[in-house]
Each structure stands twice: as C-alpha cells, then as structure tokens.
Design a protein around this motif. Sequence first.
Motif, PDB file in Angstrom:
ATOM      1  N   HIS A 119       0.646  -1.548  -0.485  1.00 36.11           N
ATOM      2  CA  HIS A 119      -0.469   0.183  -0.135  1.00 36.11           C
ATOM      3  C   HIS A 119       1.096   1.304   0.242  1.00 36.11           C
ATOM      4  N   GLN A 120       0.317   2.677   0.547  1.00 38.28           N
ATOM      5  CA  GLN A 120       0.475   3.791  -0.301  1.00 38.28           C
ATOM      6  C   GLN A 120       1.661   3.779   1.516  1.00 38.28           C
ATOM      7  N   ILE A 121       3.119   4.943   1.484  1.00 36.19           N
ATOM      8  CA  ILE A 121       3.578   5.008   2.295  1.00 36.19           C
ATOM      9  C   ILE A 121       3.052   6.820   3.222  1.00 36.19           C
ATOM     10  N   TRP A 122       2.886   6.635   3.852  1.00 32.75           N
ATOM     11  CA  TRP A 122       2.055   7.542   4.578  1.00 32.75           C
ATOM     12  C   TRP A 122       3.030   7.854   6.184  1.00 32.75           C
ATOM     13  N   LEU A 123       2.133   9.065   6.112  1.00 32.64           N
ATOM     14  CA  LEU A 123       2.938   9.553   7.806  1.00 32.64           C
ATOM     15  C   LEU A 123       2.591   9.283   8.378  1.00 32.64           C
ATOM     16  N   GLY A 124       3.332   8.316   9.694  1.00 36.28           N
ATOM     17  CA  GLY A 124       2.497   6.636  10.503  1.00 36.28           C
ATOM     18  C   GLY A 124       2.327   7.395  11.801  1.00 36.28           C
ATOM     19  N   ASP A 125       1.807   8.962  12.861  1.00 40.49           N
ATOM     20  CA  ASP A 125       1.020   9.508  13.337  1.00 40.49           C
ATOM     21  C   ASP A 125      -0.640   9.759  12.697  1.00 40.49           C
ATOM     22  N   ARG A 126      -0.738   9.529  11.443  1.00 36.55           N
ATOM     23  CA  ARG A 126      -1.750  10.287  10.668  1.00 36.55           C
ATOM     24  C   ARG A 126      -2.500   8.732   9.967  1.00 36.55           C
ATOM     25  N   ARG A 127      -2.086   7.843  10.154  1.00 36.27           N
ATOM     26  CA  ARG A 127      -2.436   7.011   9.342  1.00 36.27           C
ATOM     27  C   ARG A 127      -4.008   6.185  10.257  1.00 36.27           C
ATOM     28  N   ALA A 142       2.040  -0.393  -5.295  1.00 34.10           N
ATOM     29  CA  ALA A 142       2.464   0.363  -3.913  1.00 34.10           C
ATOM     30  C   ALA A 142       1.140   1.479  -4.033  1.00 34.10           C
ATOM     31  N   LEU A 143       1.770   2.625  -4.544  1.00 38.10           N
ATOM     32  CA  LEU A 143       1.312   4.038  -4.728  1.00 38.10           C
ATOM     33  C   LEU A 143      -0.253   3.972  -5.137  1.00 38.10           C
ATOM     34  N   ARG A 144      -0.636   3.379  -5.368  1.00 39.51           N
ATOM     35  CA  ARG A 144      -1.797   3.203  -5.819  1.00 39.51           C
ATOM     36  C   ARG A 144      -3.272   3.362  -4.586  1.00 39.51           C
ATOM     37  N   ILE A 145      -3.085   2.796  -3.721  1.00 48.38           N
ATOM     38  CA  ILE A 145      -3.469   2.212  -2.509  1.00 48.38           C
ATOM     39  C   ILE A 145      -3.013   2.576  -1.549  1.00 48.38           C
ATOM     40  N   PRO A 146      -4.592   4.096  -1.533  1.00 44.07           N
ATOM     41  CA  PRO A 146      -4.628   4.380  -0.234  1.00 44.07           C
ATOM     42  C   PRO A 146      -4.832   3.472   1.064  1.00 44.07           C
ATOM     43  N   PRO A 147      -4.328   4.871   2.920  1.00 42.30           N
ATOM     44  CA  PRO A 147      -3.961   4.158   3.623  1.00 42.30           C
ATOM     45  C   PRO A 147      -5.769   3.248   4.432  1.00 42.30           C
ATOM     46  N   TRP A 148      -6.865   3.617   3.826  1.00 44.36           N
ATOM     47  CA  TRP A 148      -7.765   3.410   3.984  1.00 44.36           C
ATOM     48  C   TRP A 148      -8.388   2.335   3.653  1.00 44.36           C
TER      49      TRP A 148
END
Length: 450
Positions: free
Chosen positions: A158-166, A206-212
């Motif tokens: 999945h996408q990488i994201w800022l950990g404190d806002r995942r 991976a960059l297609r898949i948002p964290p939600w």
Amino acid sequence: MRRLAATTAALAAILTVFTPTLGFAARDDRSVPMRFALVGSNPADHCPADCSWLISAYGSITADTPRDFRAFAAGKDLTGATVVLDSDGGSVLGALAFGREIRRLGLATTVGHIEAADAGKGTPLRIDPQADCESMCAFVLLGGVHRHVPAKARVMVHQIWLGDRRDDPTAGSYSAEDLVLVQRDIARLAQYVVDMGVGAGILDLALRIPPWEPMRELNRAELQRLQLVTDTAPSAAIAAVTPGARVMPAALVRDDGSNVGRAGWALLDEMQGTALTRRHPVTVEGEEIGLFDLTFACGSSADNYIVSYSETRARRNGDPATVGEVTLGIASRTLPLTIVPRKSQTVTEADGEIETFASGIVPGELVRALAGGKPRSLVVATSMAHAKAAGEATSIRIGNVGFSRNFPKLAASCERLAGNAVADAGGRIATKLNANSGALAHAEEATPKR
C-alpha cells in the motif's frame, strides 16, 4: 537456480537453531521490533558445505533494524544464507537500508515463519509458509539476490504515509514539510527499486493503494511480473501483461462542495435531531469513484443508535450493476446494513451514477468503543449485486477523529429524547388510566345500589 533449489529444500527440512542472537518471537507478537536468529538445516553445531543457513527475520521494521542486522551478521559466514521474512512492515528508511544490507551480503530472501521446537510436545523446529510480508517488507524482499514466495505466503502493499496520521488519514492536516518528507521517501523508493535491478511496477502498484483501503495482496502472476520472485522465469505472456486499463466514468459523481465531515466527524444539530456524520471518498485501488456519508443518530433507546449510509458512485466500465451489500465493522463485529430500495438506485445512461442508501441499528457499546480515547477505526465495505461486477467491491477504513469530542453531545441528546419518550409514554398511560378511572366511577354511580 541451484542455490534457490537448496533454499527451497531447506524450507521443508527439519531445522535446528544455531547461535540464536535475539531468539524467536511469539507468533502473535508481530509489533515487536524485528528480531533475528540463525538456523541451520543440519543438527551439527556447525553448518557443513551442503547445508543452507536460514535467518529468521520476524517483527516490525524500525529505524534501528539495519544496525541490529549488521550487529547480528558481524563475524558470521552467511554465504548462501536465506533471510526468512515475516513482518507487517514499518520504517521506510529502515526497510531500504535493511534491504541494501541483504543485497550487500549476497543473501536470498523468502517469506515464512520459523517456529521453535517444543521438546515437551515433541514438536520439531519448522518453517510455516503461512506468513505475511506486508508494506515495506515487500521492498526488503527485493533485496535478496534470489527471491522465493511460497504458495501459502502473502505479499501485500500500500502507499507510504505519515505514521502519526495513518489511523485517520483524511482527517489529518498536512504541512508543506510533510509533503516534502513523503515525496523525498518516494524518490528514495524509486532509486532503491532501480538499484535492486527491478522495474518501477511494484512502486507504481503500491502507490495506488491509499491507507484507508485494505493492503493489496499480490497474486502469483504479479509476483513474477513485478520481479518479487526469481524462482520462476516469467513467461513472455506474463511479461507482456500490463495493469488493466481503467475506463473513466461517463459522468462525475455529484459533490455539493460541503466540507462537513471531511476533516473528521462533525456534529449536526438540526430540527430532525442531533447526529454525527462523516464524509469520505469511495475508492478502488486509490481511484476515486464516488462519495459517501456515514451518520450516527439516536435510536429507539439510549443504548442503541441508528446508522445510515448514503453513497453516490460513478457507473464504471459500462456496467449497470447496483450495490447489493453494505456492512459496517466496529470492534471486531461485522454488522450488515439494510439497503433501502430506491428508484434512483437504477442506473441510467443519462446520469451514469448509482445512488445507494442503507441503514441499521448499532449497539451503544460499539459506538462508545469508537468514541474511546485511543485511535480507533471502523470499516465500511460494499459489494455489487452482480457477480460480474465483483471487482468493484470496496472496503474503506475510517478513523475516529472528532468522534470522541462530539459523541458526548450526541449521547446527551439521545438520553433527553429517551427521557422525553418515557415521559410522553407515562403521560399517555396516566391519561388513559384517568380516563378509565373516570369511566369506572361513572359506571359505579350509574349502578343501582341494593
């Protein structure tokens, strides 16, 4: 290929531990920082020339993982060894540095979990192929000079994201510095896959898949096409496969421009009563196909709530299928919502949209759990009414930003409504009793006395 065959044979062999550095972690403890242990396929206290060393790598990848691995590998002859990965991912920079260490040492990689022997039960040490390599672990897998993924193992991205806002990404606020940080890490990922000698396909997917959305599990053809495995040469047919082209919707979904509920759960206090609502995009592998509103309102008593789901999505790929199922997942419970038949749910060529409305009753304990102090989330899942549209099923995770702050007002409003309902019911009963008493007294007066 000879080395890979030896590795595969070693996975099925009875194994013995040799100099475990950090020991084996419990199978249900994947959140611990990654630990390493060296395992040989020969019961002797050394590994002869014809055996393969296996390195158990279990747990979360942290910024310290590369340093821990270098300390683990120091002074050991790991020629021909295979790193056995079982990880839920973790630090971007930690994973890239770890993968480079694996490549520098010329090691192979695979996915699995090494389970310790239990002398009391007579259970030998073995490798369980039912293991997961999630998120940044997939990029560590690329570090192997030879790469193998057992049929029962899963690789998910999945996408990488800022950990404190995942936990609730759409409700977070992001500064220019945050965007610089994410773009820098994406650039490092791009350079890494080039250095590992593979194409950008794995990064693109991976960059297609948002964290939600749920992480995307790669199938066997994708593992080969994206070069995450080297044990089977990709055929010309597989190599020629490209990601499926997406047909743009005939019409964009309606968006009234309202920001209510977009940045977290918002309180609605209107004539119809108090409610908590959240607006969120409907996505399939990151492509936005619609919007939905999820709303909690007072139920028939103070201990249950009515949840309503209202969605508008674009008709995709020329398929007129409608949404056939909506479920809500809270605190390990899955609650099916009832879809309310509506004339507008029939898709027409003119508007190219599907409108869906569903509702249900949620126990108060589950709603209160969502309002708990710790970051919590719920999952809204939909599936289409026709099997041929199964690919348009969605699963969206929503956090509870704003829910804890506003829930007490909703709960208080529901308690007042319940109290008023009891009072109204009591008043109606009293009125009826008074009326009955009056009628009875009148009847007694009218009855002749003996």
